[in-house]
Enzyme design. Structure first.
Site, mmCIF file in Angstrom:
data_model
loop_
_atom_site.group_PDB
_atom_site.id
_atom_site.type_symbol
_atom_site.label_atom_id
_atom_site.label_comp_id
_atom_site.label_asym_id
_atom_site.label_seq_id
_atom_site.Cartn_x
_atom_site.Cartn_y
_atom_site.Cartn_z
ATOM 1 N NE ARG B 57 -29.884 -16.720 -0.527
ATOM 2 C CZ ARG B 57 -30.116 -17.660 -1.426
ATOM 3 N NH1 ARG B 57 -30.961 -17.487 -2.389
ATOM 4 N NH2 ARG B 57 -29.464 -18.807 -1.355
ATOM 5 C CB THR B 58 -23.664 -13.507 0.464
ATOM 6 O OG1 THR B 58 -24.494 -14.181 1.400
ATOM 7 C CG2 THR B 58 -22.755 -12.546 1.199
ATOM 8 C CE LYS B 86 -1.600 -20.721 -12.269
ATOM 9 N NZ LYS B 86 -1.654 -19.331 -12.734
ATOM 10 N NE ARG B 107 -20.055 -16.968 1.876
ATOM 11 C CZ ARG B 107 -21.356 -17.232 1.852
ATOM 12 N NH1 ARG B 107 -21.804 -18.270 1.187
ATOM 13 N NH2 ARG B 107 -22.191 -16.441 2.473
ATOM 14 C CG HIS B 135 -22.776 -14.644 6.719
ATOM 15 N ND1 HIS B 135 -22.375 -13.531 6.008
ATOM 16 C CD2 HIS B 135 -23.646 -15.313 5.924
ATOM 17 C CE1 HIS B 135 -22.999 -13.544 4.835
ATOM 18 N NE2 HIS B 135 -23.756 -14.606 4.760
#
Ligand SMILES: Nc1ncnc2c1ncn2[C@@H]1O[C@H](COP(=O)(O)OP(=O)(O)O)[C@@H](O)[C@H]1O
Ligand SMILES: [Zn+2]
Lengths: 153, 310
Positions: B57-58, B86, B107, B135
């Site tokens: 969703r986000t 890496k 995120r 959030h």
């Protein structure tokens, strides 16, 4: 004061009024025994004191402390005094002072804090959430670190 | 109110007036969010979405929001296949992204990651979830949902149930709700209660809240029931998870004692905490809530990157 247990030092530093139990942490902060310090160090633990019931004392010959060491001592022993000894006399006396913002001295207690991610070019940064007992609020993850002595760099 | 170039790392970066301003604009963005009207407000602007942890969703609603405003999106939804595997540091990834895009949505599994990104980026950084941390856009869309569905945020009795310990959305949400003067009821198993620092913060800001262990007893008085998933991935100890999984279940039997006007919200994804039978009932708002993420993020992007017009 019954302070005849240790031979007087000619030049050096006496860290006095250390919170009892913190002397060994203070030694660690000033890099003893790791850093090849040659000078004599004496440690007195649980000495009776006028101001607070008990205190620890650390005496180091031929050494003066740098700022980050003094700042760290302030975090674990907020009442400590730093006494500079020259020619057997106390020539300077400073009360340590915990800064409002603690930068690069303490590791955040939260293992998933970004400041604990290996190789990330970031210095830990805390504000003082509570002075007594000392609690530091991380400027990154906002979590509180309470066991400051255990998390000193 | 000028949001141009501002970061959004924590909901605490926003005042109550800031939040109301964003929610007002989000309401105006509704027709564009639905696709009924077109906008070129962010024509030519590029948003980088850096998702080091999975999200449906986000990420999709940020991308939809940007595209509905005529902008475009670059980024990744999974760090594998990028130079992160890496061993690239987040600081380096962010410096690369800021040179390609006009704003960064991040995120990341580490708490405080968005703050670090904001330190290294001269372009605005929007936190889309940092581990168990903040959030803030979820909080904004939660508030928007309550406002759209109940008319106002204050004067509601809001029950937060589920994982209040590890659930990041409820920490920010309870903070914001107390800012708006709503009354909050916290329902969780003893091991998953709200962390003391969040509670003490609520107390300091004069938040009205109480704690309960049983959901049944608080349902009749509730105006909003905000359900969260008990998140397996946040538990350090699998045994602790096993003890509380399935502790609460919202179904029609439970809701039989609810006010007719009660709305049920959930940040989604849900597992078993809301029975599918609730979806078609009068209380379900979690799908609307997921949609409201689009107008809210449009408003935010427009304020940060554009002229605050839709
Ligand atoms: N020459 C020295 N050698 C070792 N320790 C000393 C010497 N001079 C002072 N001290 C110690 O340094 C600390 C501070 O000294 P002083 O300022 O005289 O005492 P106070 O702080 O108690 O008034 C005390 O613990 C004292 O015993
Ligand atoms: Zn931290």
């Amino acid at each position: 004061m019954r302070d005849v247990k240790v031979t007087p030092i000619k030049n050096g530093t006496v860290i006095d009024h250390i919170t009892p139990g913190m002397a060994l942490h203070v030694l660690k902060i000033i890099g003893i025994p790791d850093t090849g310090v040659q000078s004599t160090v004496s440690v007195l633990m649980r000495v009776p004191s006028h101001k607070e019931k008990w205190k620890d004392i650390v005496k180091v010959e031929d050494r003066e402390l740098d700022k980050s060491q003094v700042d760290k001592i302030a975090l674990i022993a907020p009442n400590a005094t730093i006494n500079i000894i020259r020619n057997f006399n106390v020539v300077e006396k400073h009360h340590v002072e915990a800064p409002d913002e603690v930068v690069g001295l303490v590791r955040c207690e939260n293992p998933s804090c970004i400041t604990n991610k290996p190789r990330e070019p970031v210095r830990s940064r805390f504000t003082v959430a509570c002075r007594d007992p000392l609690q530091l609020r991380c400027g990154y993850c906002e979590r509180i670190t309470t066991d400051v002595a255990k998390h000193l760099f | 109110m000028d949001f141009t170039g501002r970061d959004l790392v924590s909901i605490r970066d926003l005042s109550k007036d800031d939040i109301l301003f964003i929610l007002d604009l989000a309401a105006k963005a509704m027709p564009v969010a639905r696709g009924d009207r077109r906008s070129r407000a962010l024509d030519g602007r590029i948003l980088a979405t850096l998702f080091f942890e999975p999200s449906t969703r986000t990420r999709l609603s940020f991308e939809t929001a940007m595209q509905r405003l005529g902008g475009s999106v670059i980024g990744f939804s999974d760090a594998s296949g990028t130079s992160v595997t890496k061993g690239e540091t987040l600081a380096d990834t962010v410096r690369m992204a800021e040179s390609y895009a006009d704003a960064i949505v991040l995120r990341h599994p580490y708490e405080g990651a968005a703050k670090l990104a904001a330190d290294f980026s001269s372009k605005p950084v929007i936190n889309a979830g940092d581990g168990a941390g903040q959030h803030p856009t979820q909080t904004l869309l939660d508030l928007f949902t309550i406002r759209m569905e109940k008319g106002e945020i204050a004067e509601n009795n809001i029950v937060l149930v589920g994982d209040l310990k590890y659930g990041r959305t409820v920490h920010s949400l309870s903070y914001a709700l107390s800012l708006f003067g709503a009354s909050i009821t916290l329902v969780a198993p003893p091991t998953l209660q709200m962390p003391p620092e969040v509670l003490s913060h609520l107390r300091e800001t004069g938040g009205r809240f109480n704690q309960a262990e049983s959901l049944e007893s608080v349902i009749p008085g509730a105006d909003v029931l905000y359900v969260t998933r008990i998140q397996k991935e946040r538990f350090p100890d699998p045994e602790e998870y096993r003890k509380v999984e399935g502790a609460f279940r919202v179904d029609n039997a439970l809701l039989a004692n609810a006010k007719r006007s009660l709305i049920v919200m959930h940040p989604l994804p849900r597992v078993t905490e809301i029975a599918p039978e609730v979806d078609s009932g009068p209380h379900c708002r979690y799908f609307n809530q997921a949609f409201y993420g689009v107008p809210v993020r449009m408003a935010l992007l427009s304020l940060i990157l554009g002229k605050g017009e839709i």
